[in-house]
Design a protein around this motif. Structure first.
Motif, PDB file in Angstrom:
ATOM      1  N   UNK A 112      38.998  40.264  51.120  1.00  8.85           N
ATOM      2  CA  UNK A 112      38.348  38.978  51.358  1.00  8.85           C
ATOM      3  C   UNK A 112      39.264  37.861  50.883  1.00  8.85           C
ATOM      4  N   UNK A 113      38.777  36.634  50.936  1.00  7.70           N
ATOM      5  CA  UNK A 113      39.518  35.489  50.400  1.00  7.70           C
ATOM      6  C   UNK A 113      39.273  35.387  48.896  1.00  7.70           C
ATOM      7  N   UNK A 114      40.044  34.544  48.231  1.00  8.14           N
ATOM      8  CA  UNK A 114      39.967  34.478  46.777  1.00  8.14           C
ATOM      9  C   UNK A 114      38.641  33.925  46.279  1.00  8.14           C
ATOM     10  N   UNK A 115      38.037  33.021  47.026  1.00 11.14           N
ATOM     11  CA  UNK A 115      36.740  32.492  46.594  1.00 11.14           C
ATOM     12  C   UNK A 115      35.689  33.592  46.585  1.00 11.14           C
ATOM     13  N   UNK A 116      35.680  34.393  47.639  1.00 17.85           N
ATOM     14  CA  UNK A 116      34.726  35.503  47.683  1.00 17.85           C
ATOM     15  C   UNK A 116      35.073  36.572  46.653  1.00 17.85           C
ATOM     16  N   UNK A 117      36.365  36.784  46.411  1.00 14.87           N
ATOM     17  CA  UNK A 117      36.770  37.757  45.393  1.00 14.87           C
ATOM     18  C   UNK A 117      36.243  37.348  44.027  1.00 14.87           C
ATOM     19  N   UNK A 118      36.307  36.059  43.728  1.00 18.09           N
ATOM     20  CA  UNK A 118      35.766  35.592  42.445  1.00 18.09           C
ATOM     21  C   UNK A 118      34.254  35.788  42.401  1.00 18.09           C
ATOM     22  N   UNK A 119      33.591  35.544  43.517  1.00 20.24           N
ATOM     23  CA  UNK A 119      32.140  35.723  43.556  1.00 20.24           C
ATOM     24  C   UNK A 119      31.756  37.192  43.369  1.00 20.24           C
ATOM     25  N   UNK A 120      32.586  38.091  43.888  1.00 25.50           N
ATOM     26  CA  UNK A 120      32.317  39.522  43.752  1.00 25.50           C
ATOM     27  C   UNK A 120      32.552  40.014  42.334  1.00 25.50           C
ATOM     28  N   UNK A 121      33.626  39.554  41.711  1.00 21.44           N
ATOM     29  CA  UNK A 121      34.054  40.111  40.431  1.00 21.44           C
ATOM     30  C   UNK A 121      33.537  39.321  39.233  1.00 21.44           C
ATOM     31  N   UNK A 122      33.078  38.105  39.453  1.00 19.85           N
ATOM     32  CA  UNK A 122      32.617  37.216  38.393  1.00 19.85           C
ATOM     33  C   UNK A 122      33.763  36.717  37.524  1.00 19.85           C
ATOM     34  N   UNK A 123      34.791  37.509  37.340  1.00 19.65           N
ATOM     35  CA  UNK A 123      35.993  37.068  36.634  1.00 19.65           C
ATOM     36  C   UNK A 123      37.176  37.790  37.256  1.00 19.65           C
ATOM     37  N   UNK A 124      38.340  37.198  37.148  1.00 17.68           N
ATOM     38  CA  UNK A 124      39.535  37.778  37.742  1.00 17.68           C
ATOM     39  C   UNK A 124      40.427  38.328  36.628  1.00 17.68           C
ATOM     40  N   UNK A 125      40.458  39.637  36.494  1.00  9.54           N
ATOM     41  CA  UNK A 125      41.268  40.261  35.454  1.00  9.54           C
ATOM     42  C   UNK A 125      42.746  40.041  35.749  1.00  9.54           C
ATOM     43  N   UNK A 126      43.537  39.664  34.746  1.00  4.32           N
ATOM     44  CA  UNK A 126      44.962  39.386  34.996  1.00  4.32           C
ATOM     45  C   UNK A 126      45.797  40.645  35.203  1.00  4.32           C
ATOM     46  N   UNK A 127      45.341  41.777  34.696  1.00  4.87           N
ATOM     47  CA  UNK A 127      46.129  43.000  34.764  1.00  4.87           C
ATOM     48  C   UNK A 127      45.678  43.881  35.922  1.00  4.87           C
ATOM     49  N   UNK A 128      46.630  44.674  36.442  1.00 10.82           N
ATOM     50  CA  UNK A 128      46.314  45.609  37.511  1.00 10.82           C
ATOM     51  C   UNK A 128      45.772  46.902  36.897  1.00 10.82           C
ATOM     52  N   UNK A 129      44.468  47.105  37.030  1.00  9.68           N
ATOM     53  CA  UNK A 129      43.837  48.298  36.458  1.00  9.68           C
ATOM     54  C   UNK A 129      43.555  49.351  37.519  1.00  9.68           C
ATOM     55  N   UNK A 130      44.091  49.173  38.724  1.00  7.24           N
ATOM     56  CA  UNK A 130      43.755  50.064  39.825  1.00  7.24           C
ATOM     57  C   UNK A 130      44.061  51.524  39.513  1.00  7.24           C
ATOM     58  N   UNK A 131      45.251  51.884  39.037  1.00 11.42           N
ATOM     59  CA  UNK A 131      45.507  53.302  38.753  1.00 11.42           C
ATOM     60  C   UNK A 131      44.512  53.902  37.754  1.00 11.42           C
ATOM     61  N   UNK A 132      44.210  53.163  36.687  1.00 15.33           N
ATOM     62  CA  UNK A 132      43.261  53.660  35.701  1.00 15.33           C
ATOM     63  C   UNK A 132      41.859  53.754  36.286  1.00 15.33           C
ATOM     64  N   UNK A 133      41.498  52.790  37.137  1.00 12.16           N
ATOM     65  CA  UNK A 133      40.172  52.818  37.758  1.00 12.16           C
ATOM     66  C   UNK A 133      40.031  54.015  38.696  1.00 12.16           C
ATOM     67  N   UNK A 134      41.111  54.335  39.425  1.00 14.17           N
ATOM     68  CA  UNK A 134      41.081  55.506  40.311  1.00 14.17           C
ATOM     69  C   UNK A 134      40.853  56.769  39.488  1.00 14.17           C
ATOM     70  N   UNK A 135      41.574  56.905  38.399  1.00 15.12           N
ATOM     71  CA  UNK A 135      41.410  58.078  37.544  1.00 15.12           C
ATOM     72  C   UNK A 135      40.001  58.158  36.964  1.00 15.12           C
ATOM     73  N   UNK A 136      39.489  57.022  36.529  1.00 15.01           N
ATOM     74  CA  UNK A 136      38.133  56.995  35.973  1.00 15.01           C
ATOM     75  C   UNK A 136      37.112  57.435  37.025  1.00 15.01           C
ATOM     76  N   UNK A 137      37.252  56.926  38.241  1.00 12.22           N
ATOM     77  CA  UNK A 137      36.329  57.259  39.318  1.00 12.22           C
ATOM     78  C   UNK A 137      36.392  58.745  39.663  1.00 12.22           C
ATOM     79  N   UNK A 138      37.596  59.286  39.783  1.00 14.01           N
ATOM     80  CA  UNK A 138      37.742  60.713  40.079  1.00 14.01           C
ATOM     81  C   UNK A 138      37.108  61.548  38.974  1.00 14.01           C
ATOM     82  N   UNK A 139      37.257  61.077  37.744  1.00  9.22           N
ATOM     83  CA  UNK A 139      36.652  61.793  36.629  1.00  9.22           C
ATOM     84  C   UNK A 139      35.143  61.869  36.733  1.00  9.22           C
ATOM     85  N   UNK A 140      34.523  60.785  37.157  1.00  9.48           N
ATOM     86  CA  UNK A 140      33.062  60.785  37.308  1.00  9.48           C
ATOM     87  C   UNK A 140      32.600  61.759  38.392  1.00  9.48           C
ATOM     88  N   UNK A 141      33.431  61.950  39.423  1.00  7.99           N
ATOM     89  CA  UNK A 141      33.056  62.827  40.535  1.00  7.99           C
ATOM     90  C   UNK A 141      33.380  64.291  40.249  1.00  7.99           C
TER      91      UNK A 141
END
Length: 328
Positions: A112-141
């Motif tokens: 999406x655009x950045x305005x909608x991204x802010x609305x979705x996330x409520x805050x914009x984290x400065x760090x890229x947590x994608x790899x850790x988030x993928x691992x966390x998600x796989x762990x839950x499954x």
């Protein structure tokens, strides 16, 4: 034969509603199932008047409920928009309702655009947590230990297949490092396709998920009775992409006889380059173009996609493409 699947954005054509688009997606999925497609994926986009698949997991459930055997999944969920636990619960629920039929593709972009991204996330984290988030998600499954402090219920033990999606080398490297299947978004960003597939295959590390690389490439398709008719139908998607690039997204436009009267030459050249990984034309033309793309890139599977204003013509296009794939 190379496996073939279908990516649907649930487009909302001009003159129609989101309700129409969602109904069209179900009808298309049923036709795809009958035509031998392996998967039917939907994608997360937000704040776009022409796309009805924003609540992606809900649409996946609706499609799965109205089909019988085709795999249904996300291509993809934009994980930075969500807590991994929430996605694990959603897809764990889907996998519980529709066992062995649900896929989960994960993307790093906001969709999406950045305005909608802010609305979705409520805050914009400065760090890229994608790899850790993928691992966390796989762990839950996966199979949670008895003393786990947080569990996805439903979700734990479902082992929903997770894919990494991307349009650059980043996703290829991450998928290879985690030993996950990889899907490249060449239908709108083909520039790094060859390099990404080479990187993925060269650096892949076997895992509990896969013992060898499994790569999918996306290919746009617009097939009709004649080359001229297919080019005419494809003008809808070219117009939509041009308007998106110009900052004026809207519903999927009606096709036009001469797109050059509506899109500036420089913009049209950019659009056609972005959409160049495609097969467009009559049945023989489409088969020839698909054959060349598959021979060049050697994917394990292709994900066909394409937006056409007329839902019936869209079904026909994917049926022609399925016949072409089956004949390779």
């Amino acid at each position: 034969m190379t496996a073939y699947s279908l990516l649907d954005l649930s487009p909302i054509p001009e003159g129609h509603t989101a309700s129409d688009a969602l109904a069209n997606s179900v009808t298309l999925a049923q036709a795809a199932e009958a035509a031998g497609y392996k998967r039917f994926w939907l994608a997360e986009h937000h704040n776009m008047p022409g796309i009805a698949s924003a609540a992606t997991s809900l649409v996946i459930g609706h499609v799965a409920a109205n089909t019988k055997s085709i795999r249904v999944g996300a291509g993809g969920i934009m994980l930075p928009n969500h807590a991994p636990l929430v996605i694990a619960e959603q897809f764990g629920t889907l996998a519980t309702l529709y066992p062995d039929r649900i896929d989960l593709g994960l993307g790093r972009a906001p969709g999406t655009d950045m305005a909608a991204a802010r609305a979705l996330r409520r805050h914009m984290a400065p760090d890229d947590s994608f790899p850790a988030d993928v691992q966390e998600l796989i762990g839950y499954l996966g199979d949670a230990p008895e003393d786990a402090s947080v569990m996805a219920v439903p979700g734990t033990g479902t082992h929903v297949p997770v894919w990494i999606l991307g349009s650059s080398l980043y996703g290829a490297q991450l998928a290879a490092y985690f030993g996950l299947p990889y899907a490249f978004a060449s239908h709108f960003a083909p520039a790094q396709l060859s390099d990404a597939l080479a990187t993925y295959r060269a650096t892949f590390r076997p895992s509990v998920h896969l013992d060898k690389p499994y790569a999918m490439m996306a290919i746009g398709v617009c097939a009709a009775e004649t080359d001229a008719q297919a080019q005419y139908l494809r003008s809808s998607q070219e117009l939509a992409f041009a308007r998106l690039r110009s900052g004026t997204p809207g519903k999927l436009p009606r096709p036009v006889d001469d797109i050059t009267t509506q899109v500036a030459p420089t913009v049209l050249a950019q659009v056609r380059q972005a959409l160049s990984c495609a097969a467009t034309g009559a049945p023989d033309t489409v088969q020839t173009q698909l054959t060349a793309l598959i021979a060049k890139h050697q994917p394990d599977e292709v994900m066909l996609t394409g937006m056409i204003h007329d839902p019936a013509a869209r079904i026909t296009s994917f049926q022609i493409a399925a016949h072409a794939m089956a004949g390779l």
